[in-house]
Design a protein around this motif. Structure first.
Motif, short mmCIF file in Angstrom:
data_model
loop_
_atom_site.label_atom_id
_atom_site.label_comp_id
_atom_site.label_asym_id
_atom_site.label_seq_id
_atom_site.Cartn_x
_atom_site.Cartn_y
_atom_site.Cartn_z
N UNK A 103 0.82 -1.22 0.00
CA UNK A 103 0.00 0.00 0.00
C UNK A 103 0.85 1.27 0.00
N UNK A 104 2.15 1.15 0.31
CA UNK A 104 3.01 2.32 0.37
C UNK A 104 3.91 2.49 -0.85
N UNK A 105 3.93 1.49 -1.75
CA UNK A 105 4.85 1.56 -2.89
C UNK A 105 4.50 2.69 -3.84
N UNK A 106 3.20 2.86 -4.13
CA UNK A 106 2.81 3.94 -5.04
C UNK A 106 3.02 5.30 -4.39
N UNK A 107 2.86 5.39 -3.07
CA UNK A 107 3.06 6.66 -2.36
C UNK A 107 4.52 7.08 -2.41
N UNK A 122 8.06 11.54 7.66
CA UNK A 122 7.35 10.75 6.65
C UNK A 122 7.29 9.31 7.13
N UNK A 123 6.10 8.70 7.07
CA UNK A 123 5.94 7.35 7.59
C UNK A 123 5.74 6.34 6.46
N UNK A 124 6.45 5.20 6.60
CA UNK A 124 6.31 4.08 5.68
C UNK A 124 6.11 2.81 6.49
N UNK A 177 6.10 -6.76 9.70
CA UNK A 177 5.88 -5.39 9.23
C UNK A 177 6.12 -4.42 10.40
N UNK A 178 6.81 -3.32 10.10
CA UNK A 178 7.01 -2.27 11.09
C UNK A 178 6.71 -0.93 10.44
N UNK A 179 6.41 0.06 11.27
CA UNK A 179 6.24 1.43 10.80
C UNK A 179 7.53 2.19 11.08
N UNK A 180 8.06 2.87 10.05
CA UNK A 180 9.26 3.68 10.19
C UNK A 180 8.95 5.15 9.91
N UNK A 181 9.44 6.03 10.78
CA UNK A 181 9.25 7.47 10.56
C UNK A 181 10.58 8.06 10.10
N UNK A 182 10.57 8.67 8.89
CA UNK A 182 11.79 9.11 8.22
C UNK A 182 11.99 10.62 8.30
N UNK A 183 13.26 11.00 8.50
CA UNK A 183 13.70 12.38 8.38
C UNK A 183 15.02 12.37 7.61
#
Length: 489
Positions: A177-181, A198-200, A209-215
């Motif tokens: 679900x995040x690949x197109x984003x 930014x979250x993936x 599966x994990x949620x990662x928050x990017x900077x």
């Protein structure tokens, strides 16, 4: 050789015995030794060079005098004042009869340059250690989103080794679900030069599966073109779960609060009304029965009967509902015959339908076995048929049909009554949305019956839906499974 004294570098000559034949005037400025202190004297290397370099410089001189030209080595020299300087020594062999008999050497003081390099090397080591030991995961992507570099914290978080992931597309570890984003986010990132929070959702090597928050920021070349991205991310999976738990708790709290309000509303108003009728008309009969004729008494008795049925039905729903809220209602599924339950309820509600001259038509298939709780199904059908009768005008009809599917049976309760406006359909099964209307003969309602129906249908593994057109009627339908679900071991 006077002109050699003008050179800023140290120039000297030595023979095979390491006797200094010549040294220019720059020697004093660089090493602290005057020309007259050195010329004609045999060099004791241990007096001039750092201990760790002695064996290297001896080996180098030996090789050069053997005819193997070695030049440009670095050595640490001790000045006359005890300071350590670094010299880069170039030598030029002087030959006689084909043999090397002396060396003319140029010594360049590179101390400052080496100190800068050493400082840079130290900083590089320092930052490399930060990179390697940072607890925060780091990654770098090229212009096409290919992973160029990661740190050990990234490996530990995601489970991949360095050699397994370098050169792979970052999209390959993103949840579908995040690949197109990612494409849009990465394009914006390259243009703006920075991303924040930014979250993936990421796929670990073990499939989790994990949620990662990017900077991160972009590194650009001198001409402004994209070189690579530098990003760190933190695993916020636990935070996400906590937020979801909080949302569920808030939702549950709102539902409980709405349940409380609904309960007190029913107790204060809906349950009170039929008892007001019962008390009022029984009092009239008790005190004035000798004044009324038979028709009037029959009218009063009919009102008392209807009020009693309303109160009884409401009490049944209240008791069932309170048991669902306190988890004391027992769920006992078994193979049951829906047609028999429908027939029993049609008989039970026959007098109510007859009073309004409403036809009840059953087109239920003979074979309607389902796997469900009998008491819950009884409550579902009783409420849906009762509602259909309540909101159908005199002379109308209520029709029941069924349709079989491989895994479930669908029951339809159709009427040609007043119908429901589309804006209100979504409120019918919600405890936090108050929607009730009077029946075609001013029958009272609470909306509790439909809420119970939804809970009981879903408890039995089915779904309930409604289609309605104002002025033309409504069709409520629900499904029930035909087989016992397979228990997973």
């Amino acid at each position: 050789m006077e002109f050699l004294n003008s050179f800023p570098e140290v120039i000297f000559e030595i023979d095979k015995d390491l006797t200094l034949k010549f040294i220019n005037a720059s020697s004093e400025q660089i090493t602290g030794y005057k020309q007259e202190e050195l010329i004609g004297k045999r060099l004791q290397l241990e007096d001039f060079f750092a201990p760790e370099d002695i064996s290297r410089i001896k080996s180098s001189f030996n090789e050069v005098f053997k005819g193997n030209h070695i030049t440009g080595n670095h050595y640490k020299m001790l000045t006359k004042h005890g300071e350590v300087i670094i010299l880069k020594i170039h030598n030029y062999p002087i030959k006689e009869n084909g043999k090397v008999v002396a060396l003319r050497c140029l010594a360049v003081n590179i101390t400052e340059q080496e100190n800068k390099i050493s400082a840079l090397t130290g900083k590089e080591y320092h930052y490399r250690q930060i990179f390697l030991n940072s607890p925060i995961a780091y990654q770098s992507l090229n212009n096409k989103g290919i992973i160029m570099d990661i740190n050990p914290a990234w490996e530990q978080t995601m489970g991949y080794r360095y050699d397994e992931i370098i050169g792979k597309s970052f999209k390959s570890i993103l949840d579908d679900e995040y690949q197109s984003k990612f494409d849009k986010i990465f394009t914006d990132f390259k243009e703006k030069g920075e991303v924040r929070n930014i979250e993936f959702k990421l796929k670990k090597k073990n499939g989790g599966l994990i949620f990662g928050r990017y900077n991160g920021k972009v590194e650009y070349a001198n001409d402004g073109t994209f070189l690579r991205s530098h990003c760190v991310f933190t695993d916020i999976t636990a935070q996400k779960k906590a937020e979801e738990t909080l949302k569920n708790s808030e939702r549950k709290f709102r539902e409980l609060n709405a349940t409380k309000d609904k309960f007190f509303s029913i107790i204060a108003h809906d349950l009170k009304n039929p008892f007001n009728d019962l008390i009022g008309f029984t009092q009239l009969l008790a005190t004035n029965i000798h004044k009324y004729d038979k028709n009037k008494i029959e009218q009063f008795v009919q009102i008392i009967h209807q009020s009693s049925k309303l109160a009884y039905g409401l009490l049944e729903n209240l008791l069932d509902w309170s048991r669902t809220q306190t988890s004391t209602l027992k769920y006992k599924p078994a193979m049951i015959d829906v047609k028999k339950i429908i027939d029993d309820n049609l008989e039970l509600l026959h007098s109510t339908a007859h009073t309004k001259n409403i036809s009840t038509i059953s087109e239920i298939d003979r074979s309607t076995l389902v796997y469900a709780d009998q008491n819950m199904v009884h409550t579902i059908i009783r409420n849906l048929i009762s509602n259909a009768i309540k909101y159908t005008n005199n002379g109308g009809y209520v029709k029941l049909k069924s349709k079989s599917f491989p895994e479930y049976i669908k029951i339809f309760i159709q009427d040609n009554g007043v119908g429901i406006d589309q804006d209100n359909i979504h409120k019918l099964f919600r405890i936090d949305e108050s929607y009730t209307t009077s029946g075609t003969q001013k029958e009272k309602g609470t909306g509790l019956g439909l809420i119970l129906c939804k809970e009981f249908v879903e408890k039995n593994g089915g779904k309930i839906t409604v289609e309605s057109t104002p002025g033309k009627g409504s069709t409520f339908s629900f499904t029930l499974p035909t087989k016992k679900p397979v228990t997973k071991v």
